[in-house]
Design a protein around this motif. Structure first.
Motif, mmCIF file in Angstrom:
data_model
loop_
_atom_site.group_PDB
_atom_site.id
_atom_site.type_symbol
_atom_site.label_atom_id
_atom_site.label_comp_id
_atom_site.label_asym_id
_atom_site.label_seq_id
_atom_site.Cartn_x
_atom_site.Cartn_y
_atom_site.Cartn_z
ATOM 1 N N ASN A 1 0.852 -1.183 0.000
ATOM 2 C CA ASN A 1 0.000 0.000 0.000
ATOM 3 C C ASN A 1 0.893 1.241 0.000
ATOM 4 O OD1 ASN A 1 0.844 0.598 2.705
ATOM 5 N ND2 ASN A 1 -0.751 -0.769 3.519
ATOM 6 N N LEU A 2 0.285 2.418 -0.056
ATOM 7 C CA LEU A 2 1.055 3.648 -0.188
ATOM 8 C C LEU A 2 1.994 3.867 0.996
ATOM 9 C CD1 LEU A 2 1.755 6.272 -1.610
ATOM 10 C CD2 LEU A 2 -0.275 7.320 -0.550
ATOM 11 N N ASP A 3 1.515 3.646 2.212
ATOM 12 C CA ASP A 3 2.364 3.845 3.378
ATOM 13 C C ASP A 3 3.613 2.970 3.319
ATOM 14 O OD1 ASP A 3 0.677 5.723 4.452
ATOM 15 O OD2 ASP A 3 -0.380 4.305 5.761
ATOM 16 N N GLN A 4 3.438 1.733 2.896
ATOM 17 C CA GLN A 4 4.563 0.810 2.807
ATOM 18 C C GLN A 4 5.551 1.236 1.727
ATOM 19 O OE1 GLN A 4 2.092 -2.665 2.168
ATOM 20 N NE2 GLN A 4 2.561 -3.464 4.224
ATOM 21 N N VAL A 5 5.019 1.711 0.601
ATOM 22 C CA VAL A 5 5.882 2.174 -0.486
ATOM 23 C C VAL A 5 6.699 3.381 -0.046
ATOM 24 C CG1 VAL A 5 5.921 3.229 -2.779
ATOM 25 C CG2 VAL A 5 4.470 1.244 -2.344
ATOM 26 N N LEU A 6 6.060 4.315 0.628
ATOM 27 C CA LEU A 6 6.771 5.506 1.096
ATOM 28 C C LEU A 6 7.905 5.137 2.051
ATOM 29 C CD1 LEU A 6 3.743 7.910 1.667
ATOM 30 C CD2 LEU A 6 5.458 8.063 -0.137
ATOM 31 N N GLU A 7 7.644 4.195 2.938
ATOM 32 C CA GLU A 7 8.673 3.752 3.867
ATOM 33 C C GLU A 7 9.824 3.078 3.127
ATOM 34 O OE1 GLU A 7 10.770 3.080 7.318
ATOM 35 O OE2 GLU A 7 9.011 4.363 7.004
ATOM 36 N N MET A 8 9.476 2.225 2.171
ATOM 37 C CA MET A 8 10.505 1.536 1.387
ATOM 38 C C MET A 8 11.352 2.532 0.604
ATOM 39 S SD MET A 8 10.061 -1.220 -1.718
ATOM 40 C CE MET A 8 9.199 0.016 -2.719
ATOM 41 N N GLU A 9 10.718 3.517 -0.015
ATOM 42 C CA GLU A 9 11.456 4.515 -0.779
ATOM 43 C C GLU A 9 12.443 5.279 0.095
ATOM 44 O OE1 GLU A 9 8.305 5.626 -4.362
ATOM 45 O OE2 GLU A 9 8.347 6.827 -2.523
ATOM 46 N N ALA A 10 12.038 5.596 1.316
ATOM 47 C CA ALA A 10 12.935 6.303 2.231
ATOM 48 C C ALA A 10 14.151 5.439 2.566
ATOM 49 C CB ALA A 10 12.189 6.688 3.503
ATOM 50 N N GLU A 11 13.914 4.154 2.801
ATOM 51 C CA GLU A 11 15.018 3.245 3.112
ATOM 52 C C GLU A 11 15.958 3.100 1.921
ATOM 53 O OE1 GLU A 11 13.389 -0.431 4.398
ATOM 54 O OE2 GLU A 11 12.523 0.394 6.253
ATOM 55 N N HIS A 12 15.382 2.949 0.737
ATOM 56 C CA HIS A 12 16.201 2.795 -0.462
ATOM 57 C C HIS A 12 16.978 4.070 -0.769
ATOM 58 C CE1 HIS A 12 13.926 -0.848 -2.382
ATOM 59 N NE2 HIS A 12 14.462 -1.118 -1.200
ATOM 60 N N GLN A 13 16.336 5.213 -0.563
ATOM 61 C CA GLN A 13 17.025 6.473 -0.826
ATOM 62 C C GLN A 13 18.194 6.654 0.141
ATOM 63 O OE1 GLN A 13 17.377 8.059 -3.431
ATOM 64 N NE2 GLN A 13 15.701 9.543 -3.549
ATOM 65 N N ASN A 14 18.024 6.171 1.356
ATOM 66 C CA ASN A 14 19.107 6.246 2.337
ATOM 67 C C ASN A 14 20.302 5.405 1.891
ATOM 68 O OD1 ASN A 14 20.064 7.143 5.040
ATOM 69 N ND2 ASN A 14 20.053 4.937 5.451
ATOM 70 N N LYS A 15 20.008 4.213 1.354
ATOM 71 C CA LYS A 15 21.079 3.349 0.852
ATOM 72 C C LYS A 15 21.778 3.994 -0.344
ATOM 73 C CE LYS A 15 19.068 -1.092 2.243
ATOM 74 N NZ LYS A 15 18.539 -2.396 1.754
ATOM 75 N N ALA A 16 20.980 4.495 -1.280
ATOM 76 C CA ALA A 16 21.560 5.118 -2.468
ATOM 77 C C ALA A 16 22.363 6.357 -2.099
ATOM 78 C CB ALA A 16 20.453 5.480 -3.464
ATOM 79 N N GLY A 17 21.830 7.128 -1.158
ATOM 80 C CA GLY A 17 22.495 8.350 -0.742
ATOM 81 C C GLY A 17 23.781 8.124 0.027
ATOM 82 N N SER A 18 23.990 6.897 0.478
ATOM 83 C CA SER A 18 25.210 6.564 1.213
ATOM 84 C C SER A 18 26.264 5.937 0.302
ATOM 85 C CB SER A 18 24.892 5.587 2.352
ATOM 86 O OG SER A 18 23.944 6.139 3.240
ATOM 87 N N SER A 19 25.971 5.813 -0.984
ATOM 88 C CA SER A 19 26.870 5.122 -1.906
ATOM 89 C C SER A 19 27.905 6.066 -2.509
ATOM 90 C CB SER A 19 26.072 4.471 -3.039
ATOM 91 O OG SER A 19 25.523 5.464 -3.892
ATOM 92 N N ASP A 20 29.002 5.465 -2.971
ATOM 93 C CA ASP A 20 30.031 6.227 -3.673
ATOM 94 C C ASP A 20 29.477 6.800 -4.977
ATOM 95 O OD1 ASP A 20 31.833 5.625 -1.686
ATOM 96 O OD2 ASP A 20 32.688 3.897 -2.751
ATOM 97 N N GLU A 21 28.507 6.100 -5.554
ATOM 98 C CA GLU A 21 27.934 6.565 -6.823
ATOM 99 C C GLU A 21 27.182 7.884 -6.642
ATOM 100 O OE1 GLU A 21 27.242 2.356 -9.147
ATOM 101 O OE2 GLU A 21 25.778 2.973 -7.645
ATOM 102 N N PHE A 22 26.491 8.025 -5.530
ATOM 103 C CA PHE A 22 25.810 9.291 -5.260
ATOM 104 C C PHE A 22 26.825 10.414 -5.082
ATOM 105 C CE2 PHE A 22 24.146 12.249 -1.939
ATOM 106 C CZ PHE A 22 23.213 12.901 -2.742
ATOM 107 N N ALA A 23 27.901 10.128 -4.358
ATOM 108 C CA ALA A 23 28.945 11.142 -4.158
ATOM 109 C C ALA A 23 29.548 11.563 -5.489
ATOM 110 C CB ALA A 23 30.027 10.591 -3.233
ATOM 111 N N GLU A 24 29.766 10.576 -6.374
ATOM 112 C CA GLU A 24 30.300 10.891 -7.700
ATOM 113 C C GLU A 24 29.300 11.700 -8.512
ATOM 114 O OE1 GLU A 24 32.152 11.025 -11.494
ATOM 115 O OE2 GLU A 24 32.840 11.074 -9.407
ATOM 116 N N GLY A 25 28.023 11.362 -8.393
ATOM 117 C CA GLY A 25 26.998 12.123 -9.107
ATOM 118 C C GLY A 25 26.972 13.584 -8.701
ATOM 119 N N ILE A 26 27.104 13.843 -7.411
ATOM 120 C CA ILE A 26 27.125 15.218 -6.917
ATOM 121 C C ILE A 26 28.381 15.949 -7.397
ATOM 122 C CG2 ILE A 26 27.277 16.651 -4.839
ATOM 123 C CD1 ILE A 26 24.523 15.507 -5.391
ATOM 124 N N ARG A 27 29.541 15.257 -7.341
ATOM 125 C CA ARG A 27 30.774 15.887 -7.821
ATOM 126 C C ARG A 27 30.665 16.244 -9.301
ATOM 127 N NH1 ARG A 27 33.324 11.882 -4.567
ATOM 128 N NH2 ARG A 27 33.510 10.545 -6.397
#
Length: 264
Positions: free
Chosen positions: A222-248
Motif C-alpha cells: 500500500n502507499l504507506d509501505q511504499v513511502l517507507e521503502m522509498e525512504a530506506e532505499h534512498q538512504n542506501k543510495a544516498g550513502s553510496s560512492d555513486e551518489f557522491a560521484e553524481g554530486i561531484r
C-alpha cells in the motif's frame, strides 16, 4: 554446465543469453529450461556484467513449449509439477536478478515465449515480430507468470482479450497498448538494444538495483509501505560512492563516472 540449447555470450559489461533451437523456432523443452536457469544463475556471479539481453537465434524469439516432446518425455510428469519444477523457478530467477534484463524480440514470441519476454524488465521488438498468448488454442490457460505480468502491462480487458483469442499482436500495436516498451524497424533493433545496453552499463548500479527491487515490491504494497521503502532505499543510495560521484560531476559540470565493472 555446458550449454547445448542456449548460447551464453560474454560481451564483458553485458551478457547475452540466446535461445538456440532455431530449427524449431527456439521451442522450449525441459533441457532448455534447465540451461536457462543455469545461465541466469551464472549471471549473478559475473563480476563485470551490468546488463543481460535475452534473445532468440534465427527468425524467432521463442515459439513456446515444444509440444512434440510432451507425450514422449513428460507423460509421467503431471503438468502442475512440471510447471512448478522448471518454469516457475526460472521466472522468479529472471525477475530477481539485480541487473536490468532486456528481451530482444526479433520474431515470433508465442505462449511460454511471451512469458519469458514479459518476465524481463524491458521488451524491445521489431515491427515484423509478434506476440501471441495462444494457450487457449490448445485448451490450456496462461502460465509461467503470464497472468501476472500481462495484466500489469495492459490492464484486465486487454489481457482478457489477448488470452482468450490467442491472436497475434505485431510490434507497432504491441507498443501502442503497452505490451512492449519500444518497437523499431528490423534493421534498427540491434542499435536499439545497443543503446540501452550502453546506458545501463554506465548507469549507477546501486540505484538501478534499488529501482528494480522497489518497483517489484511496490506491486504488493500500500502507499504507506511504499513511502517507507522509498525512504530506506534512498538512504542506501544516498550513502553510496555513486551518489557522491553524481554530486561531484554535477558541481563540476561533467558526466559522472559511476565506476564501470564495479558491483555496488
Amino acid at each position: 554446465m555446458d550449454f547445448k540449447y542456449i548460447k551464453f555470450i560474454d560481451h564483458g559489461e553485458w551478457l547475452e543469453i540466446r535461445l538456440n533451437r532455431p530449427e524449431i523456432f527456439n521451442a522450449i523443452h525441459k533441457e532448455l529450461l534447465m540451461e536457462l536457469f543455469s545461465a541466469f544463475d551464472r549471471v549473478e556471479n559475473h563480476s563485470k556484467c551490468r546488463c543481460v539481453v535475452l534473445s532468440g537465434e534465427g527468425k524467432a524469439f521463442c515459439s513456446g513449449q515444444d509440444l512434440k516432446v510432451l507425450k514422449e518425455s513428460y507423460e509421467d510428469i503431471p503438468i502442475k509439477e512440471f510447471i512448478k519444477k522448471y518454469y516457475n523457478p526460472l521466472i522468479i530467477k529472471i525477475r530477481s536478478i539485480k541487473l536490468p534484463v532486456i528481451a530482444k524480440i526479433n520474431g515470433p514470441a508465442v505462449g511460454a515465449g511471451c512469458a519469458l519476454a514479459l518476465a524481463t524488465d524491458l521488451v524491445l521488438v521489431c515491427k515484423e515480430a509478434y506476440l501471441a498468448f495462444n494457450f487457449i488454442q490448445i485448451g490450456l490457460v496462461p502460465d509461467a507468470g503470464t497472468s501476472f505480468f500481462l495484466l500489469r502491462r495492459v490492464g484486465y480487458s486487454k489481457a482478457f482479450e489477448l488470452t482468450t483469442t490467442g491472436r497475434k499482436v505485431f510490434g507497432e500495436e504491441a507498443e501502442i497498448m503497452g505490451l512492449v516498451d519500444r518497437c523499431v524497424e528490423a534493421s534498427e533493433l540491434d542499435e536499439l538494444v545497443k543503446h540501452y545496453v550502453e546506458h545501463y552499463s554506465s548507469a549507477p548500479e546501486m540505484a538501478l538495483k534499488l529501482i528494480k527491487q522497489g518497483l517489484n515490491k511496490s506491486l504488493e504494497m500500500n502507499l504507506d509501505q511504499v513511502l517507507e521503502m522509498e525512504a530506506e532505499h534512498q538512504n542506501k543510495a544516498g550513502s553510496s560512492d555513486e551518489f557522491a560521484e553524481g554530486i561531484r560531476a554535477f558541481n563540476e559540470k561533467r558526466s559522472p563516472n559511476f565506476g564501470k565493472n564495479k558491483r555496488a
